[in-house]
Design a protein around this motif. Structure first.
Motif, PDB file in Angstrom:
ATOM      1  N   LEU A  65      40.432-128.562 -48.393  1.00 17.10           N
ATOM      2  CA  LEU A  65      39.309-129.337 -47.886  1.00 17.10           C
ATOM      3  C   LEU A  65      38.114-128.411 -47.701  1.00 17.10           C
ATOM      4  O   LEU A  65      38.197-127.420 -46.976  1.00 17.10           O
ATOM      5  CB  LEU A  65      39.672-130.006 -46.564  1.00 17.10           C
ATOM      6  CG  LEU A  65      40.846-130.981 -46.650  1.00 17.10           C
ATOM      7  CD1 LEU A  65      41.212-131.477 -45.264  1.00 17.10           C
ATOM      8  CD2 LEU A  65      40.528-132.135 -47.577  1.00 17.10           C
ATOM      9  N   ILE A  66      37.036-128.741 -48.391  1.00 12.43           N
ATOM     10  CA  ILE A  66      35.817-127.942 -48.295  1.00 12.43           C
ATOM     11  C   ILE A  66      34.848-128.655 -47.360  1.00 12.43           C
ATOM     12  O   ILE A  66      34.623-129.852 -47.478  1.00 12.43           O
ATOM     13  CB  ILE A  66      35.186-127.725 -49.680  1.00 12.43           C
ATOM     14  CG1 ILE A  66      36.183-126.993 -50.593  1.00 12.43           C
ATOM     15  CG2 ILE A  66      33.879-126.941 -49.553  1.00 12.43           C
ATOM     16  CD1 ILE A  66      35.686-126.759 -52.004  1.00 12.43           C
ATOM     17  N   ARG A  67      34.295-127.875 -46.442  1.00 11.63           N
ATOM     18  CA  ARG A  67      33.370-128.420 -45.441  1.00 11.63           C
ATOM     19  C   ARG A  67      32.111-127.555 -45.434  1.00 11.63           C
ATOM     20  O   ARG A  67      32.182-126.350 -45.675  1.00 11.63           O
ATOM     21  CB  ARG A  67      33.995-128.396 -44.049  1.00 11.63           C
ATOM     22  CG  ARG A  67      35.347-129.100 -43.984  1.00 11.63           C
ATOM     23  CD  ARG A  67      36.081-128.706 -42.690  1.00 11.63           C
ATOM     24  NE  ARG A  67      37.482-128.990 -42.745  1.00 11.63           N
ATOM     25  CZ  ARG A  67      38.037-130.148 -42.420  1.00 11.63           C
ATOM     26  NH1 ARG A  67      37.286-131.143 -42.024  1.00 11.63           N
ATOM     27  NH2 ARG A  67      39.342-130.319 -42.492  1.00 11.63           N
ATOM     28  N   VAL A 127      36.763-123.560 -46.213  1.00  8.08           N
ATOM     29  CA  VAL A 127      37.923-124.207 -46.834  1.00  8.08           C
ATOM     30  C   VAL A 127      39.135-124.060 -45.931  1.00  8.08           C
ATOM     31  O   VAL A 127      39.384-122.985 -45.375  1.00  8.08           O
ATOM     32  CB  VAL A 127      38.248-123.570 -48.200  1.00  8.08           C
ATOM     33  CG1 VAL A 127      39.391-124.312 -48.879  1.00  8.08           C
ATOM     34  CG2 VAL A 127      37.027-123.527 -49.092  1.00  8.08           C
ATOM     35  N   ASP A 128      39.893-125.155 -45.802  1.00  3.83           N
ATOM     36  CA  ASP A 128      41.187-125.084 -45.123  1.00  3.83           C
ATOM     37  C   ASP A 128      42.173-125.963 -45.882  1.00  3.83           C
ATOM     38  O   ASP A 128      41.781-126.729 -46.760  1.00  3.83           O
ATOM     39  CB  ASP A 128      41.071-125.509 -43.650  1.00  3.83           C
ATOM     40  CG  ASP A 128      40.603-126.937 -43.482  1.00  3.83           C
ATOM     41  OD1 ASP A 128      41.474-127.832 -43.396  1.00  3.83           O
ATOM     42  OD2 ASP A 128      39.383-127.180 -43.440  1.00  3.83           O
ATOM     43  N   PHE A 129      43.439-125.812 -45.562  1.00  2.39           N
ATOM     44  CA  PHE A 129      44.522-126.508 -46.250  1.00  2.39           C
ATOM     45  C   PHE A 129      45.348-127.305 -45.248  1.00  2.39           C
ATOM     46  O   PHE A 129      45.951-126.713 -44.345  1.00  2.39           O
ATOM     47  CB  PHE A 129      45.453-125.496 -46.943  1.00  2.39           C
ATOM     48  CG  PHE A 129      44.806-124.758 -48.072  1.00  2.39           C
ATOM     49  CD1 PHE A 129      44.949-125.201 -49.377  1.00  2.39           C
ATOM     50  CD2 PHE A 129      44.053-123.617 -47.836  1.00  2.39           C
ATOM     51  CE1 PHE A 129      44.358-124.527 -50.433  1.00  2.39           C
ATOM     52  CE2 PHE A 129      43.457-122.940 -48.883  1.00  2.39           C
ATOM     53  CZ  PHE A 129      43.602-123.392 -50.180  1.00  2.39           C
ATOM     54  N   ALA A 156      37.537-136.211 -42.024  1.00  2.00           N
ATOM     55  CA  ALA A 156      36.437-137.071 -42.467  1.00  2.00           C
ATOM     56  C   ALA A 156      35.247-136.200 -42.846  1.00  2.00           C
ATOM     57  O   ALA A 156      34.897-135.254 -42.152  1.00  2.00           O
ATOM     58  CB  ALA A 156      36.061-138.043 -41.359  1.00  2.00           C
ATOM     59  N   GLY A 157      34.653-136.492 -43.958  1.00  2.00           N
ATOM     60  CA  GLY A 157      33.485-135.736 -44.410  1.00  2.00           C
ATOM     61  C   GLY A 157      33.812-134.505 -45.229  1.00  2.00           C
ATOM     62  O   GLY A 157      32.919-133.901 -45.816  1.00  2.00           O
ATOM     63  N   ALA A 158      35.072-134.102 -45.288  1.00  2.00           N
ATOM     64  CA  ALA A 158      35.460-132.945 -46.099  1.00  2.00           C
ATOM     65  C   ALA A 158      35.569-133.376 -47.566  1.00  2.00           C
ATOM     66  O   ALA A 158      35.864-134.530 -47.859  1.00  2.00           O
ATOM     67  CB  ALA A 158      36.796-132.377 -45.626  1.00  2.00           C
TER      68      ALA A 158
END
Length: 90
Positions: free
Chosen positions: A7-9, A18-20, A74-76
């Motif tokens: 997930l890119i924010r 980025v997180d997973f 949400a939003g990622a």
């Protein structure tokens, strides 16, 4: 090779982060979205290698709908990442 959701924010005054969802604590960042995607693949590869060295179980990938149902996501922007390989846009 198995692909995982990253997930890119991006907030106005930050790099692309980025997180997973399947790997809490596995994070990365980049100045651009493309750099973030490349760095995510490297972070995931290292995280999985460390888990294997420690004898930890590697999780199965979560379905996209499950990951995105979490309100924190949400939003990622989701992307698929294969450890050690290029990323694939969902």
């Amino acid at each position: 090779m198995t692909s995982y959701i990253a997930l890119i924010r991006k907030d106005p005054d930050t790099d692309f982060c980025v997180d997973f969802p399947d790997f809490p604590g596995c994070i990365s960042a980049g100045l651009t979205m493309e750099e973030a995607r490349v760095m995510a693949a490297e972070a995931l590869a290292g995280h999985i290698a460390n888990m294997k060295e420690d004898g930890d179980t590697i999780p199965d990938p979560s379905p996209l709908d499950v990951a995105m149902a979490n309100p924190d996501n949400a939003g990622a922007t989701p992307v698929l990442v294969r450890a050690g390989l290029r990323t694939l846009r969902i």
